[in-house]
Design an enzyme around this catalytic site. Structure first.
Site, PDB file in Angstrom:
ATOM      1  N   TRP A  58      23.615  10.004  21.110  1.00 58.69           N
ATOM      2  CA  TRP A  58      24.754  10.074  22.028  1.00 58.69           C
ATOM      3  C   TRP A  58      24.940   8.737  22.744  1.00 58.69           C
ATOM      4  CZ3 TRP A  58      26.187  15.204  24.880  1.00 58.69           C
ATOM      5  CH2 TRP A  58      26.476  16.189  23.919  1.00 58.69           C
ATOM      6  N   LYS A  93      24.676  20.728  26.483  1.00 56.99           N
ATOM      7  CA  LYS A  93      24.390  21.759  25.483  1.00 56.99           C
ATOM      8  C   LYS A  93      23.980  23.061  26.161  1.00 56.99           C
ATOM      9  CE  LYS A  93      22.113  20.647  21.794  1.00 56.99           C
ATOM     10  NZ  LYS A  93      21.011  20.224  20.888  1.00 56.99           N
TER      11      LYS A  93
END
Length: 306
Positions: free
Chosen positions: A55, A166
């Site tokens: 990321w 998440k």
């Protein structure tokens, strides 16, 4: 141990190898941006639980590498936080830290500098616990991690900022919805195309960050059994009311003086009705807090004993 044949068949696994991403999860963040434009106008980002760095790679390529001048690059600040060290990434500052500790939030703020105008515009977190395969346990552990990431975000996000993390999404998301809406005006779930269909993995996409009036940011570790005591140490009545709810969904944190409004272990309809009226009529409670608790009280009232 080598990758399984399932991994090798996965199109995003192969693409990650071909394009130089450290993990296939890079595509998840790119797909989230495609859907919600979370990178639009963003120069300051925090990547929590960043290792191995896929990321952070996306953030580097999308925000740093696209700058045309050194001056523009100097205005981009990407801070990656993890307990583990990882290989360097262009334009990314790495911090080794624990997101359940306030010192980590302080270290992030130190890198951004003083003032609201220097806070992060976006906080992302792709962290996950070791998966057991027992969905209920995995959801619970992931939820604890999410709350820790959220509490760091309350320190470092500027008003109006965004938060992406998440989550293992189960059937009942009422509590999670309310926890997120305590700090964000807009909130929704998203499952990127690059997330395997068989996985219960989703992402919460939260936008328009705000701090409830009177709330003092503090690191919330749901694993601790003294959440209420920690909330009181801030000296904030808002924290005393909100923190137990944010950590555990515990309405015993909603108090009148020093007494809980609801005995959550065995509430009666009268208990819940009294608590509801007390909150709705108390001017000290932010309207956002009243709104988010309304649905919870209605559901609890329906399930309570007569």
């Amino acid at each position: 141990m080598g990758k399984t044949s399932k991994d090798k068949r996965d199109v995003y696994y192969r693409l990650a190898k071909e394009e130089g991403w450290r993990a296939r999860s890079a595509f998840k963040l790119m797909h989230i941006d495609d859907a919600f434009k979370i990178f639009s106008g963003v120069k300051r980002v925090v990547d929590l639980c960043a290792a191995p760095g896929s990321w952070s790679q996306v953030l580097s390529r999308k925000l740093y590498d696209t700058c045309e001048t050194d001056e523009e690059k100097a205005n981009v600040k990407i801070i990656a936080v993890d307990l583990q060290a990882m290989a360097p990434i262009r334009g990314v500052i790495q911090l080794q830290g624990d997101i359940t500790k306030e010192s980590t939030a302080e270290a992030i703020i130190e890198h951004f500098g003083e003032g609201v105008e220097q806070k992060a515009q976006l906080v992302v977190c792709d962290g996950a616990p070791d998966v057991t395969g027992v969905h209920e346990m995995d959801e619970y552990m992931q939820h604890q991690l999410l709350v820790s990431a959220l509490s760091i975000a309350t320190f470092v996000l500027e008003p109006g900022g965004s938060f992406v993390a998440k989550i293992f999404k189960g059937n009942d998301t009422t509590l999670l919805d309310s926890q997120m809406r305590t700090f964000f005006k807009h909130f929704e779930y998203y499952k990127p195309l690059s997330s395997r269909p068989s996985s219960i993995e989703h992402f919460v996409v939260c936008r328009d960050f705000f701090l409830p009036p009177g709330y003092i940011p503090q690191v919330i570790n749901p694993a601790r059994n003294d959440i209420a005591d920690q909330a009181r140490k801030t000296g904030s009545a808002t924290n005393r009311r909100l923190v137990p709810f944010i950590a555990h969904g515990d309405l015993t944190g909603v108090v009148d003086g020093d007494e809980p409004l609801v005995d959550c272990t065995n509430p009666s309809k009268e208990d819940i009705a009294y608590a509801y009226d007390a909150i709705m009529n108390d001017k000290e409670y932010p309207q956002e807090f009243k709104d988010l608790l309304n649905d919870i009280f209605v559901e609890e009232l329906a399930n309570a004993k007569s």
